[in-house]
Design a protein around this motif. Structure first.
Motif, PDB file in Angstrom:
ATOM      1  N   VAL A   1       0.851  -1.197   0.000  1.00 28.46           N
ATOM      2  CA  VAL A   1       0.000   0.000   0.000  1.00 28.46           C
ATOM      3  C   VAL A   1       0.882   1.240   0.000  1.00 28.46           C
ATOM      4  O   VAL A   1       0.649   2.200  -0.741  1.00 28.46           O
ATOM      5  N   TYR A   2       1.938   1.182   0.827  1.00 29.60           N
ATOM      6  CA  TYR A   2       2.881   2.298   0.894  1.00 29.60           C
ATOM      7  C   TYR A   2       3.672   2.422  -0.409  1.00 29.60           C
ATOM      8  O   TYR A   2       3.773   3.502  -0.988  1.00 29.60           O
ATOM      9  N   LEU A   3       4.213   1.278  -0.894  1.00 32.43           N
ATOM     10  CA  LEU A   3       5.062   1.309  -2.080  1.00 32.43           C
ATOM     11  C   LEU A   3       4.302   1.770  -3.320  1.00 32.43           C
ATOM     12  O   LEU A   3       4.833   2.501  -4.140  1.00 32.43           O
ATOM     13  N   GLU A   4       3.038   1.307  -3.415  1.00 33.67           N
ATOM     14  CA  GLU A   4       2.235   1.692  -4.571  1.00 33.67           C
ATOM     15  C   GLU A   4       2.145   3.214  -4.657  1.00 33.67           C
ATOM     16  O   GLU A   4       2.302   3.808  -5.723  1.00 33.67           O
ATOM     17  N   ARG A   5       1.914   3.847  -3.516  1.00 38.14           N
ATOM     18  CA  ARG A   5       1.768   5.303  -3.508  1.00 38.14           C
ATOM     19  C   ARG A   5       3.099   5.993  -3.795  1.00 38.14           C
ATOM     20  O   ARG A   5       3.141   7.020  -4.474  1.00 38.14           O
ATOM     21  N   LYS A   6       4.196   5.401  -3.292  1.00 35.12           N
ATOM     22  CA  LYS A   6       5.510   5.989  -3.547  1.00 35.12           C
ATOM     23  C   LYS A   6       5.890   5.840  -5.018  1.00 35.12           C
ATOM     24  O   LYS A   6       6.374   6.796  -5.640  1.00 35.12           O
ATOM     25  N   VAL A   7       5.676   4.638  -5.569  1.00 34.65           N
ATOM     26  CA  VAL A   7       6.017   4.402  -6.971  1.00 34.65           C
ATOM     27  C   VAL A   7       5.201   5.321  -7.863  1.00 34.65           C
ATOM     28  O   VAL A   7       5.728   5.946  -8.797  1.00 34.65           O
ATOM     29  N   CYS A   8       3.900   5.426  -7.542  1.00 32.57           N
ATOM     30  CA  CYS A   8       3.016   6.326  -8.284  1.00 32.57           C
ATOM     31  C   CYS A   8       3.543   7.748  -8.229  1.00 32.57           C
ATOM     32  O   CYS A   8       3.603   8.452  -9.241  1.00 32.57           O
ATOM     33  N   ALA A   9       3.968   8.167  -7.024  1.00 38.21           N
ATOM     34  CA  ALA A   9       4.442   9.534  -6.851  1.00 38.21           C
ATOM     35  C   ALA A   9       5.700   9.776  -7.671  1.00 38.21           C
ATOM     36  O   ALA A   9       5.835  10.810  -8.333  1.00 38.21           O
ATOM     37  N   TRP A  10       6.630   8.801  -7.661  1.00 38.84           N
ATOM     38  CA  TRP A  10       7.857   8.960  -8.446  1.00 38.84           C
ATOM     39  C   TRP A  10       7.540   9.086  -9.922  1.00 38.84           C
ATOM     40  O   TRP A  10       8.135   9.874 -10.636  1.00 38.84           O
ATOM     41  N   MET A  11       6.590   8.262 -10.392  1.00 44.17           N
ATOM     42  CA  MET A  11       6.264   8.288 -11.821  1.00 44.17           C
ATOM     43  C   MET A  11       5.573   9.585 -12.213  1.00 44.17           C
ATOM     44  O   MET A  11       5.638   9.982 -13.363  1.00 44.17           O
ATOM     45  N   GLN A  12       4.916  10.208 -11.244  1.00 47.06           N
ATOM     46  CA  GLN A  12       4.245  11.468 -11.548  1.00 47.06           C
ATOM     47  C   GLN A  12       5.041  12.675 -11.053  1.00 47.06           C
ATOM     48  O   GLN A  12       4.492  13.775 -10.984  1.00 47.06           O
ATOM     49  N   MET A  13       6.304  12.461 -10.683  1.00 47.75           N
ATOM     50  CA  MET A  13       7.196  13.521 -10.205  1.00 47.75           C
ATOM     51  C   MET A  13       6.612  14.256  -9.004  1.00 47.75           C
ATOM     52  O   MET A  13       6.604  15.481  -8.944  1.00 47.75           O
ATOM     53  N   ARG A  14       6.092  13.439  -8.046  1.00 49.16           N
ATOM     54  CA  ARG A  14       5.613  14.004  -6.796  1.00 49.16           C
ATOM     55  C   ARG A  14       6.435  13.365  -5.676  1.00 49.16           C
ATOM     56  O   ARG A  14       7.292  12.523  -5.923  1.00 49.16           O
ATOM     57  N   LEU A  15       6.127  13.753  -4.438  1.00 52.17           N
ATOM     58  CA  LEU A  15       6.845  13.167  -3.310  1.00 52.17           C
ATOM     59  C   LEU A  15       6.144  11.943  -2.749  1.00 52.17           C
ATOM     60  O   LEU A  15       6.776  11.035  -2.239  1.00 52.17           O
ATOM     61  N   GLY A  16       4.833  11.915  -2.799  1.00 55.99           N
ATOM     62  CA  GLY A  16       4.094  10.820  -2.194  1.00 55.99           C
ATOM     63  C   GLY A  16       3.999  11.025  -0.704  1.00 55.99           C
ATOM     64  O   GLY A  16       4.333  12.093  -0.182  1.00 55.99           O
ATOM     65  N   PRO A  17       3.526  10.012   0.051  1.00 57.87           N
ATOM     66  CA  PRO A  17       3.400  10.174   1.497  1.00 57.87           C
ATOM     67  C   PRO A  17       4.754  10.467   2.141  1.00 57.87           C
ATOM     68  O   PRO A  17       5.707   9.722   1.921  1.00 57.87           O
ATOM     69  N   ASN A  18       4.878  11.549   2.907  1.00 54.23           N
ATOM     70  CA  ASN A  18       6.169  11.885   3.515  1.00 54.23           C
ATOM     71  C   ASN A  18       6.014  12.536   4.890  1.00 54.23           C
ATOM     72  O   ASN A  18       6.937  13.129   5.401  1.00 54.23           O
ATOM     73  N   ARG A  19       4.823  12.468   5.490  1.00 55.31           N
ATOM     74  CA  ARG A  19       4.607  13.145   6.765  1.00 55.31           C
ATOM     75  C   ARG A  19       4.858  12.235   7.959  1.00 55.31           C
ATOM     76  O   ARG A  19       5.443  12.642   8.944  1.00 55.31           O
ATOM     77  N   LEU A  20       4.364  10.988   7.871  1.00 54.95           N
ATOM     78  CA  LEU A  20       4.402  10.102   9.034  1.00 54.95           C
ATOM     79  C   LEU A  20       5.690   9.301   9.039  1.00 54.95           C
ATOM     80  O   LEU A  20       5.837   8.360   8.274  1.00 54.95           O
ATOM     81  N   GLY A  21       6.608   9.678   9.891  1.00 55.14           N
ATOM     82  CA  GLY A  21       7.855   8.940   9.985  1.00 55.14           C
ATOM     83  C   GLY A  21       8.782   9.291   8.835  1.00 55.14           C
ATOM     84  O   GLY A  21       8.412  10.038   7.929  1.00 55.14           O
ATOM     85  N   PRO A  22      10.024   8.752   8.854  1.00 51.04           N
ATOM     86  CA  PRO A  22      10.959   9.036   7.770  1.00 51.04           C
ATOM     87  C   PRO A  22      10.427   8.512   6.437  1.00 51.04           C
ATOM     88  O   PRO A  22      10.023   7.349   6.346  1.00 51.04           O
ATOM     89  N   TYR A  23      10.392   9.338   5.411  1.00 50.53           N
ATOM     90  CA  TYR A  23       9.854   9.013   4.093  1.00 50.53           C
ATOM     91  C   TYR A  23       8.397   8.528   4.157  1.00 50.53           C
ATOM     92  O   TYR A  23       7.931   7.835   3.262  1.00 50.53           O
ATOM     93  N   GLY A  24       7.704   8.858   5.211  1.00 49.01           N
ATOM     94  CA  GLY A  24       6.288   8.483   5.310  1.00 49.01           C
ATOM     95  C   GLY A  24       6.033   7.003   5.478  1.00 49.01           C
ATOM     96  O   GLY A  24       4.974   6.517   5.099  1.00 49.01           O
TER      97      GLY A  24
END
Lengths: 118, 347
Positions: free
Chosen positions: B53-76
Motif C-alpha cells: 500500500v505504501y510502495l504503490e503510492r511511492k512508486v506512483c508519486a515517483w512516476m508522476q514527479m511528486r513526493l508521495g506520502p512523507n509526513r508520518l515517519g521518515p519518508y512516510g
C-alpha cells in the motif's frame, strides 16, 4: 494425498474465520451514528429511481456461454498436456481435432457477432 | 542452493520435532506443522499488503514527479499504520437496502479465495504449503472463485453502480480467464507435470520465459485483467461507476476488498515467477531470496502498468480478450505441442 487436501481444508477454514477477527475488533471501536440519509443507496446525492435488481442485457450471457465452452476444454487439455509426449500419433491428433471443433465454434460465434459488445 | 534451502524447511522440522517431543502424538505435530504453514501464509499476505500500500503510492508519486506520502515517519513509512487505524475506527455503514448476509459475506469470501491460492506457491525448495500433483490447476481453479464474491457484492448492494460493476467484473474475469489458463498450458506441456516443484526443477537450466515468450506476455496481460488493475480496472472505474461493486462498503469491509486485491496481485506475481522466471532457481543467494527478488520485479511491473497506461474501453477490453489473446494463446499451445511432439518425444 489426503493429508495435503486436509491441510488445504485447514488453510481455507482459517482463511474464512480470520477476516471476522478484525471485523469484530473494528465493530467494538468504531462509531455508529446511522441517520436516514446515510443509509440510502449511494448515487451521488440523488434519490434512487426505480429498482436496482433488473434484467440485464444478453451480451453478458453470450460471453458466459462461450466461457463455459472453453472452460470445459481446459479441463480436458490439462491432463492431455501432461501425457501427450508419450502418446502415439492418433491419440495426439485426436486432441487437435477436438480443439479444431471448438475453434470452429469460436469462429461461428465471432461471425454471428456474439463477441461484439453491444 | 541445497544448504540454504534448509532455513525454512529446518524451521518447520524443528517445530514438528519440538511438538512431537512435548506431546508424543504424531498427529498433533502434523497439525501444528500445518498451522505454522497457515500462519506463514497469513503473515506473507498481511505483510505484503502493509508494504505494498505504501510502495504503490511511492512508486506512483515517483512516476508522476511528486513526493508521495512523507509526513508520518521518515519518508512516510508509517502511512500504512495510519491507514489501518483509520479503517478500523471508521463507521461501518450498512445501507438499508442491502441483502445483509450476501453483502456481509462477499469481502470475507474474496479474501478466502485469495488466501487459499497461496497453498500451491513454492517459496523455496520444499517450502510449499501443499505440493499437489495438480498444483497449477488448483491455482487456476481457486483463483477464478474471485468472480463469485465480486458478483455477490455487486448484486447484494442493491445499488445501480454496484450492479453494473459486479456484472462487468464477471464479464471481464471470465473473458481473461481463458487466455490465462491456455498460456499456462504451454509450461505444463514442456514439463509434463502440473506439480509446482517439478515445474521449478525443469527450469534449472533455462527459464520458460525464453521458450514460452508469447505465453508469458499473454499471462501478464491476462493476470492484470484478472486482478482488476489499471488498464483493466473497468470494474471500479471511478469516473463512471463510483467504485463498482465496492460502492456501498466502508471501513474494514472495504479494506478486505483492498487486501484481497493485493493478495491476488502478489499471488499472480508469484505464479509468474514460478512458471516463467525460474522460481527459486538462481546462483549464490538462497532460493527464497531469489524468489523474493523475482516477485518484487513482477510487482513493480504491475505498478508500472498501472501508472503508465490509461483505462481502456469496455468494448475494447472484450474484443482484445476474445479476438487477440485467446487465438494467440491457442496458437501458442498448438505450436508448442507440435514442436515438442516432433522434436522431444518421450517414447
Amino acid at each position: 494425498m489426503l493429508e495435503q487436501y486436509g491441510a488445504i481444508a485447514i488453510l481455507a477454514g482459517v482463511a474464512f474465520i480470520f477476516p471476522f477477527i478484525p471485523l469484530i475488533a473494528s465493530a467494538m471501536i468504531h462509531i455508529r451514528r446511522p441517520t436516514h440519509e446515510k443509509l440510502l443507496a449511494y448515487e451521488c446525492g440523488i434519490d434512487t429511481i426505480g429498482r436496482s435488481w433488473v434484467q440485464f442485457k444478453s451480451s453478458y450471457f453470450l460471453y458466459a456461454l462461450a466461457f463455459v465452452l472453453f472452460d470445459v476444454e481446459t479441463a480436458f487439455l490439462y491432463p492431455w498436456a501432461v501425457v501427450f509426449r508419450s502418446m502415439n500419433a492418433p491419440a495426439f491428433l485426436a486432441m487437435f481435432v477436438f480443439m479444431a471443433i471448438l475453434l470452429l465454434g469460436l469462429w461461428y460465434a465471432w461471425k454471428k457477432g456474439a463477441l461484439e459488445w453491444k | 542452493m541445497q544448504e540454504s534451502a534448509s532455513l525454512w524447511v529446518g524451521l518447520g522440522r524443528a517445530i514438528k520435532q519440538a511438538v512431537l517431543a512435548a506431546t508424543g502424538a504424531p498427529w498433533v505435530a502434523e497439525l501444528v506443522h500445518t498451522l505454522a504453514g497457515v500462519v506463514g501464509i497469513l503473515s506473507i499476505i498481511l505483510l505484503s499488503a502493509l508494504v505494498l500500500v505504501y510502495l504503490e503510492r511511492k512508486v506512483c508519486a515517483w512516476m508522476q514527479m511528486r513526493l508521495g506520502p512523507n509526513r508520518l515517519g521518515p519518508y512516510g513509512i508509517f502511512q500504512t499504520i495510519a491507514d489501518i487505524i483509520k479503517l478500523m475506527t471508521k463507521e461501518d455503514i450498512q445501507p438499508a437496502q442491502v441483502s445483509p448476509v450476501m453483502w456481509g459475506l462477499a469481502p470475507v469470501l474474496l479474501f478466502m479465495a485469495a488466501m487459499t491460492t497461496y497453498a500451491v506457491i513454492p517459496f523455496d525448495a520444499g517450502v510449499i504449503f501443499a505440493d499437489l500433483n495438480i498444483g497449477i490447476f488448483f491455482f487456476v481453479a481457486v483463483g477464478s472463485q474471485a468472480t463469485l464474491p465480486m458478483l455477490m457484492a455487486g448484486w447484494a448492494s442493491n445499488n445501480k453502480y454496484a450492479m453494473v460493476g459486479g456484472m462487468r467484473t464477471v464479464a471481464q474475469m471470465i473473458s481473461y480467464e481463458i487466455p490465462l489458463v491456455f498460456s499456462l498450458l504451454g509450461v505444463v506441456m514442456i514439463t509434463g507435470s502440473m506439480k509446482m516443484s517439478d515445474i521449478v526443477k525443469a527450469q534449472e537450466g533455462l527459464w520458460f520465459i525464453v521458450t514460452q515468450p508469447i505465453a508469458f506476455v499473454v499471462y501478464l496481460i491476462a493476470s492484470v485483467a484478472e486482478t482488476n488493475r489499471t488498464p483493466f480496472d473497468l470494474v471500479e472505474a471511478e469516473s463512471e461507476l463510483v467504485a463498482g461493486p465496492f460502492t456501498e462498503y466502508s471501513g474494514m469491509r472495504w479494506a478486505y476488498f483492498f487486501l484481497a486485491e493485493y493478495a491476488f496481485m502478489v499471488g499472480a506475481s508469484c505464479i509468474a515467477a514460478t512458471l516463467f522466471l525460474g522460481g527459486w532457481n538462481g546462483p549464490f543467494l538462497p532460493g527464497w531470496i531469489w524468489f523474493f527478488i523475482k516477485v518484487a520485479a513482477m510487482i513493480f511491473l504491475f505498478m508500472w502498468f498501472r501508472w503508465t497506461f490509461p483505462r481502456i474501453r469496455v468494448d475494447q477490453l472484450m474484443s482484445f480478450g476474445w479476438k487477440v489473446l485467446l487465438p494467440l494463446s491457442i496458437v501458442n499451445v498448438v505450436v508448442t505441442g507440435i514442436g515438442l511432439w516432433l522434436f522431444f518425444p518421450l517414447v
